[in-house]
Scaffold this motif. Structure first.
Motif, PDB file in Angstrom:
ATOM      1  N   TRP A  70       0.838  -1.195   0.000  1.00 52.58           N
ATOM      2  CA  TRP A  70       0.000   0.000   0.000  1.00 52.58           C
ATOM      3  C   TRP A  70       0.873   1.245   0.000  1.00 52.58           C
ATOM      4  O   TRP A  70       1.933   1.281   0.631  1.00 52.58           O
ATOM      5  CB  TRP A  70      -0.900   0.022   1.234  1.00 52.58           C
ATOM      6  N   PHE A  71       0.423   2.298  -0.675  1.00 55.58           N
ATOM      7  CA  PHE A  71       1.177   3.548  -0.710  1.00 55.58           C
ATOM      8  C   PHE A  71       1.489   4.032   0.702  1.00 55.58           C
ATOM      9  O   PHE A  71       2.599   4.461   0.993  1.00 55.58           O
ATOM     10  CB  PHE A  71       0.405   4.638  -1.446  1.00 55.58           C
ATOM     11  N   GLY A  90      -3.425   6.841  -8.380  1.00 53.33           N
ATOM     12  CA  GLY A  90      -4.043   6.260  -7.198  1.00 53.33           C
ATOM     13  C   GLY A  90      -5.544   6.095  -7.307  1.00 53.33           C
ATOM     14  O   GLY A  90      -6.146   5.430  -6.479  1.00 53.33           O
ATOM     15  N   SER A  95      -5.564   6.768  -1.740  1.00 58.38           N
ATOM     16  CA  SER A  95      -4.329   6.415  -2.458  1.00 58.38           C
ATOM     17  C   SER A  95      -3.646   7.645  -3.030  1.00 58.38           C
ATOM     18  O   SER A  95      -2.421   7.790  -2.943  1.00 58.38           O
ATOM     19  CB  SER A  95      -4.644   5.437  -3.589  1.00 58.38           C
TER      20      SER A  95
END
Length: 149
Positions: A70-71, A90, A95
């Motif tokens: 995950w970012f 994103g 995101s």
């Protein structure tokens, strides 16, 4: 220094110090879809990602380091000191906000940030607008038409 941020599907934004002209959001940019997506809808498997790299002859390139995850879990601690061209994709608010927050200050003076889906998804647009507001970025947004040849 300055940074310019281009956003896909009809819009771009600039860093305050960049003397860049263009159309503002209120100057006729394509309306953003109110669609926010559903959980998992915009995900891709690692195999799909690797296949895309292969398709463009980039798989195994030593200049590409894949940070899987995950970012919010990977980007803040990523071993990145500077970025000349940052492309964000994103799709949704969380995101997009996670990525722009983690990476914006690493973009070099006169570098570029391309944010895909600003003109397509409300969440992406809201994240960029919120980030711009929090940083007091007031420059006009410049349309980028992805579909012109």
């Amino acid at each position: 220094g300055s940074r310019a941020t281009a956003t896909g599907n009809q819009s771009a934004l600039t860093h305050p110090a960049l003397n860049h002209t263009g159309l503002s959001q209120s100057s006729g940019l394509k309306a953003t879809s109110a669609y926010n997506g559903t959980a998992g809808e915009f995900s891709a498997s690692r195999q799909e990602f690797d296949n895309n790299l292969r398709a463009f002859g980039m798989y195994g390139n030593p200049h590409i380091k894949v940070l899987q995850g995950w970012f919010k879990d990977t980007l803040h601690a990523a071993p990145i000191s500077s970025i000349a061209f940052l492309r964000l994709d994103g799709d949704i608010f969380t995101s997009t906000m996670d990525a722009i927050t983690a990476l914006y200050d690493k973009v070099v003076p006169n570098g570029y940030i391309y944010v895909d889906d600003y003109g397509s998804f409300k969440g992406c647009k809201d994240a960029i607008d919120s980030f711009r507001s929090s940083r007091n970025i007031r420059e006009l947004m410049t349309p980028i038409d992805e579909h012109t040849g």
